[in-house]
Design an enzyme around this catalytic site. Structure first.
Site, PDB file in Angstrom:
ATOM      1  CB  SER A   1      60.243  50.880  47.806  1.00 12.47           C
ATOM      2  OG  SER A   1      60.690  51.463  49.000  1.00 12.47           O
TER       3      SER A   1
ATOM      4  CE1 TYR B   1      55.189  54.036  47.638  1.00 14.40           C
ATOM      5  CE2 TYR B   1      56.649  53.540  49.484  1.00 14.40           C
ATOM      6  CZ  TYR B   1      56.462  53.828  48.142  1.00 14.40           C
ATOM      7  OH  TYR B   1      57.540  53.875  47.295  1.00 14.40           O
TER       8      TYR B   1
ATOM      9  CE  LYS C   1      56.110  51.662  44.872  1.00 12.70           C
ATOM     10  NZ  LYS C   1      55.958  51.926  43.449  1.00 12.70           N
TER      11      LYS C   1
HETATM   12  P1  NAD Z   1      56.862  61.018  41.818  1.00 16.43           P
HETATM   13  O1  NAD Z   1      55.602  61.215  42.578  1.00 16.43           O
HETATM   14  O2  NAD Z   1      57.726  62.181  41.570  1.00 16.43           O
HETATM   15  O3  NAD Z   1      56.547  60.295  40.413  1.00 16.43           O
HETATM   16  C1  NAD Z   1      55.463  59.427  40.249  1.00 16.43           C
HETATM   17  C2  NAD Z   1      54.675  59.910  39.047  1.00 16.43           C
HETATM   18  O4  NAD Z   1      53.553  59.034  38.845  1.00 16.43           O
HETATM   19  C3  NAD Z   1      54.115  61.319  39.231  1.00 16.43           C
HETATM   20  O5  NAD Z   1      54.504  62.108  38.142  1.00 16.43           O
HETATM   21  C4  NAD Z   1      52.606  61.118  39.264  1.00 16.43           C
HETATM   22  O6  NAD Z   1      51.918  62.206  38.689  1.00 16.43           O
HETATM   23  C5  NAD Z   1      52.450  59.827  38.481  1.00 16.43           C
HETATM   24  N1  NAD Z   1      51.249  59.032  38.787  1.00 16.43           N
HETATM   25  C6  NAD Z   1      50.791  58.606  39.984  1.00 16.43           C
HETATM   26  N2  NAD Z   1      49.672  57.869  39.820  1.00 16.43           N
HETATM   27  C7  NAD Z   1      49.445  57.811  38.474  1.00 16.43           C
HETATM   28  C8  NAD Z   1      48.454  57.190  37.687  1.00 16.43           C
HETATM   29  N3  NAD Z   1      47.447  56.491  38.210  1.00 16.43           N
HETATM   30  N4  NAD Z   1      48.531  57.333  36.340  1.00 16.43           N
HETATM   31  C9  NAD Z   1      49.527  58.056  35.757  1.00 16.43           C
HETATM   32  N5  NAD Z   1      50.487  58.673  36.465  1.00 16.43           N
HETATM   33  C10 NAD Z   1      50.453  58.531  37.824  1.00 16.43           C
HETATM   34  O7  NAD Z   1      57.691  59.876  42.590  1.00 16.43           O
HETATM   35  P2  NAD Z   1      59.152  59.363  42.344  1.00 16.43           P
HETATM   36  O8  NAD Z   1      59.944  59.712  43.547  1.00 16.43           O
HETATM   37  O9  NAD Z   1      59.641  59.752  41.009  1.00 16.43           O
HETATM   38  O10 NAD Z   1      58.893  57.800  42.402  1.00 16.43           O
HETATM   39  C11 NAD Z   1      58.684  57.022  41.233  1.00 16.43           C
HETATM   40  C12 NAD Z   1      58.330  55.601  41.659  1.00 16.43           C
HETATM   41  O11 NAD Z   1      59.388  55.093  42.467  1.00 16.43           O
HETATM   42  C13 NAD Z   1      57.063  55.532  42.501  1.00 16.43           C
HETATM   43  O12 NAD Z   1      56.372  54.352  42.155  1.00 16.43           O
HETATM   44  C14 NAD Z   1      57.594  55.420  43.920  1.00 16.43           C
HETATM   45  O13 NAD Z   1      56.708  54.754  44.771  1.00 16.43           O
HETATM   46  C15 NAD Z   1      58.863  54.614  43.700  1.00 16.43           C
HETATM   47  N6  NAD Z   1      59.864  54.844  44.754  1.00 16.43           N
HETATM   48  C16 NAD Z   1      60.251  56.108  45.045  1.00 16.43           C
HETATM   49  C17 NAD Z   1      61.198  56.323  46.050  1.00 16.43           C
HETATM   50  C18 NAD Z   1      61.642  57.719  46.419  1.00 16.43           C
HETATM   51  O14 NAD Z   1      62.262  57.889  47.470  1.00 16.43           O
HETATM   52  N7  NAD Z   1      61.407  58.726  45.613  1.00 16.43           N
HETATM   53  C19 NAD Z   1      61.729  55.220  46.747  1.00 16.43           C
HETATM   54  C20 NAD Z   1      61.318  53.943  46.412  1.00 16.43           C
HETATM   55  C21 NAD Z   1      60.378  53.753  45.403  1.00 16.43           C
HETATM   56  C1  UD1 Z   2      60.674  56.972  53.476  1.00 19.61           C
HETATM   57  C2  UD1 Z   2      59.450  56.081  53.508  1.00 19.61           C
HETATM   58  C3  UD1 Z   2      59.727  54.809  52.752  1.00 19.61           C
HETATM   59  C4  UD1 Z   2      60.181  55.127  51.329  1.00 19.61           C
HETATM   60  C5  UD1 Z   2      61.423  56.022  51.419  1.00 19.61           C
HETATM   61  C6  UD1 Z   2      61.928  56.433  50.082  1.00 19.61           C
HETATM   62  C7  UD1 Z   2      58.407  56.660  55.664  1.00 19.61           C
HETATM   63  C8  UD1 Z   2      58.046  56.175  57.019  1.00 19.61           C
HETATM   64  N1  UD1 Z   2      59.122  55.797  54.898  1.00 19.61           N
HETATM   65  O1  UD1 Z   2      61.704  56.295  54.092  1.00 19.61           O
HETATM   66  O2  UD1 Z   2      58.571  54.009  52.692  1.00 19.61           O
HETATM   67  O3  UD1 Z   2      60.495  53.934  50.635  1.00 19.61           O
HETATM   68  O4  UD1 Z   2      61.064  57.214  52.135  1.00 19.61           O
HETATM   69  O5  UD1 Z   2      60.962  57.263  49.475  1.00 19.61           O
HETATM   70  O6  UD1 Z   2      58.047  57.759  55.272  1.00 19.61           O
HETATM   71  N2  UD1 Z   2      63.924  62.625  58.777  1.00 19.61           N
HETATM   72  C9  UD1 Z   2      64.040  63.644  59.695  1.00 19.61           C
HETATM   73  N3  UD1 Z   2      63.321  64.785  59.494  1.00 19.61           N
HETATM   74  C10 UD1 Z   2      62.496  64.964  58.399  1.00 19.61           C
HETATM   75  C11 UD1 Z   2      62.401  63.911  57.447  1.00 19.61           C
HETATM   76  C12 UD1 Z   2      63.121  62.749  57.671  1.00 19.61           C
HETATM   77  O7  UD1 Z   2      64.767  63.533  60.681  1.00 19.61           O
HETATM   78  O8  UD1 Z   2      61.868  66.042  58.268  1.00 19.61           O
HETATM   79  C13 UD1 Z   2      64.733  61.396  58.980  1.00 19.61           C
HETATM   80  C14 UD1 Z   2      63.908  60.118  59.096  1.00 19.61           C
HETATM   81  O9  UD1 Z   2      63.535  59.895  60.421  1.00 19.61           O
HETATM   82  C15 UD1 Z   2      64.907  59.075  58.546  1.00 19.61           C
HETATM   83  C16 UD1 Z   2      65.725  59.856  57.517  1.00 19.61           C
HETATM   84  O10 UD1 Z   2      65.534  61.241  57.828  1.00 19.61           O
HETATM   85  O11 UD1 Z   2      65.779  58.645  59.560  1.00 19.61           O
HETATM   86  C17 UD1 Z   2      65.277  59.622  56.086  1.00 19.61           C
HETATM   87  O12 UD1 Z   2      63.881  59.884  55.984  1.00 19.61           O
HETATM   88  P1  UD1 Z   2      63.109  59.842  54.584  1.00 19.61           P
HETATM   89  O13 UD1 Z   2      63.812  60.704  53.615  1.00 19.61           O
HETATM   90  O14 UD1 Z   2      61.670  60.136  54.857  1.00 19.61           O
HETATM   91  O15 UD1 Z   2      63.263  58.346  54.062  1.00 19.61           O
HETATM   92  P2  UD1 Z   2      62.920  56.942  54.809  1.00 19.61           P
HETATM   93  O16 UD1 Z   2      62.514  57.133  56.201  1.00 19.61           O
HETATM   94  O17 UD1 Z   2      64.042  56.029  54.570  1.00 19.61           O
END
Ligand code: NAD
Ligand code: UD1
Length: 340
Positions: free
Chosen positions: A126, A151, A155
């Site tokens: 991330s 979190y 990572k």
């Molecule tokens: P998500 O929660 O939808 O998917 C993660 C999946 O992992 C879920 O289906 C959950 O059930 C499964 N899981 C968690 N712990 C587990 C375990 N111990 N064993 C087996 N399954 C497990 O999240 P996502 O948005 O699809 O994210 C996927 C990955 O990308 C995550 O590692 C997340 O941290 C990373 N990531 C997500 C974002 C984002 O904004 N969505 C941003 C940066 C990184």
């Molecule tokens: C969040 C996580 C970050 C993660 C990323 C992608 C936090 C502090 N950080 O980041 O670790 O990697 O998601 O999953 O949670 N916002 C509002 N109102 C809301 C929600 C969000 O104004 O109800 C604003 C936030 O202040 C920010 C922007 O929207 O400026 C995006 O927020 P969000 O979608 O949570 O992503 P990140 O803050 O980038």
């Protein structure tokens, strides 16, 4: 057929990546304990990917279950490791649970890969590993590890574990994909983001306001040093992101060692830009109110995406309008997620 194990593949990004890989001819095995996803996504992945998925309900921290999975699947050629908990405020309240799950799953997976001679790994990292960046756009050479919550640190530490493993085994090939802000949904509207409880991230919250599940959006902070005072992020369409995984897998097939690569568009959008674009795309007004800054939030974050282009031949193709349109298509067709 080239078979890929997707840990956490029933989740938001994993499900879109599964469809993308199946369409590219890969066989897909999904291992997920469904802690943040539902089984109902599997038939929809199969419907969109046009072939069967081998689904295993497995906790990736459970050494015995992971060993059984690998023993039963000798065709696994590579792994994409999505499994993890991802809620930042929850990680501040329950850091040990986050370390146990996110680091435990990483180590257990890599040990099983080692025992079974699986050498190719793509990891869901991330942009959070960059913490509060000194400059934008953020390139992969920017300092990492300055994150302020469990979190983000989970990572960063997972990245360190993978780098160390690559130093110890010259045959390993790992790509650390540092995602910026994935949003959007498959353009079919059949799969999308399905958060349990109150959404933490911006787009799912906006989408639930639009569909009438929540009254209004709280915009956290309007006094940031940005053009309109609200936070700026690099939103990236989840299907672009999914393609990035396919390219990263191909890269691991041809290279050894460990590479960190940003997946972002290189463009920033403010919270108010997103609200405006979502209203345009959906034709629904999004009521909002300014609220205090969210603790730990940064003002501006967007990627320098050049390395992904140079190494993977990948760049984002979809814009904010596509992202909002596709989110709306998913949310309006499935107002309560997969339970509809
Ligand atoms: P998500 O929660 O939808 O998917 C993660 C999946 O992992 C879920 O289906 C959950 O059930 C499964 N899981 C968690 N712990 C587990 C375990 N111990 N064993 C087996 N399954 C497990 O999240 P996502 O948005 O699809 O994210 C996927 C990955 O990308 C995550 O590692 C997340 O941290 C990373 N990531 C997500 C974002 C984002 O904004 N969505 C941003 C940066 C990184
Ligand atoms: C969040 C996580 C970050 C993660 C990323 C992608 C936090 C502090 N950080 O980041 O670790 O990697 O998601 O999953 O949670 N916002 C509002 N109102 C809301 C929600 C969000 O104004 O109800 C604003 C936030 O202040 C920010 C922007 O929207 O400026 C995006 O927020 P969000 O979608 O949570 O992503 P990140 O803050 O980038």
């Amino acid at each position: 057929m080239n078979t890929v194990l997707l840990t956490g593949g029933a989740g938001y990004i994993g499900s879109h990546t599964a469809v993308c890989l199946m369409r590219c001819g890969y066989g897909v095995i999904i291992a997920d304990n469904l802690i943040n996803s539902v089984r109902e996504v599997i038939p929809r992945i199969e419907e969109l990917g046009g072939r069967a998925v081998r689904f295993h309900e497995v906790d990736m921290c459970d050494e015995r279950a992971v060993e059984e999975l690998f023993s039963a699947s000798p065709d696994i050629g590579s792994v994409i490791h999505f499994a993890g908990l991802k809620c930042v405020p929850e990680s501040v309240r329950e850091p040990l649970r986050y370390y146990q799950n996110n680091l435990g799953a990483t180590v257990t997976l890599m040990q099983a890969m080692q025992r079974h001679g699986v050498k190719r790994l793509v990891f869901s990292s991330s942009a959070t590993v960059y913490g509060d960046p000194e400059t934008v756009p953020i390139s992969e050479t920017a300092p990492v590890g300055g994150c302020t919550n469990a979190y983000g640190r989970s990572k960063y530490i997972s990245e360190c574990i993978m780098q160390d493993a690559c130093k110890a085994d010259a045959e390993l090939s790992v790509v650390l994909l540092r995602y910026f802000n994935p949003i959007g949904a498959d353009e079919s509207g059949r799969i999308g983001e399905n958060p349990f409880g109150v959404p933490n991230n911006l787009l799912p919250y906006v989408a639930q306001v639009a569909v009438g599940r929540r009254e209004k959006l709280f915009v956290n902070g309007n006094d940031y040093p940005t053009p309109d005072g609200t936070g700026v992020r690099d939103y990236i369409h989840v299907t672009d992101l999914a393609r990035g995984h396919e390219r990263a897998l191909r890269y691991t097939e041809a290279h050894k060692g460990c590479e960190a690569i940003n997946l972002g568009t290189g463009k920033g959008a403010s919270v108010l830009d997103v609200v405006r674009e979502f209203s345009n795309a959906s034709g629904v007004d999004i009521p909002f109110e300014f609220a205090p800054r969210r603790p730990g939030d940064i003002a501006v974050c967007y990627a320098d995406p050049r390395k992904a282009w140079e190494l993977l031949g990948w760049k984002a193709e979809k814009d904010l309008h596509d992202m909002c349109l596709d989110t709306w298509r998913w949310q309006s067709a499935n107002p309560n997620g997969y339970t509809d």
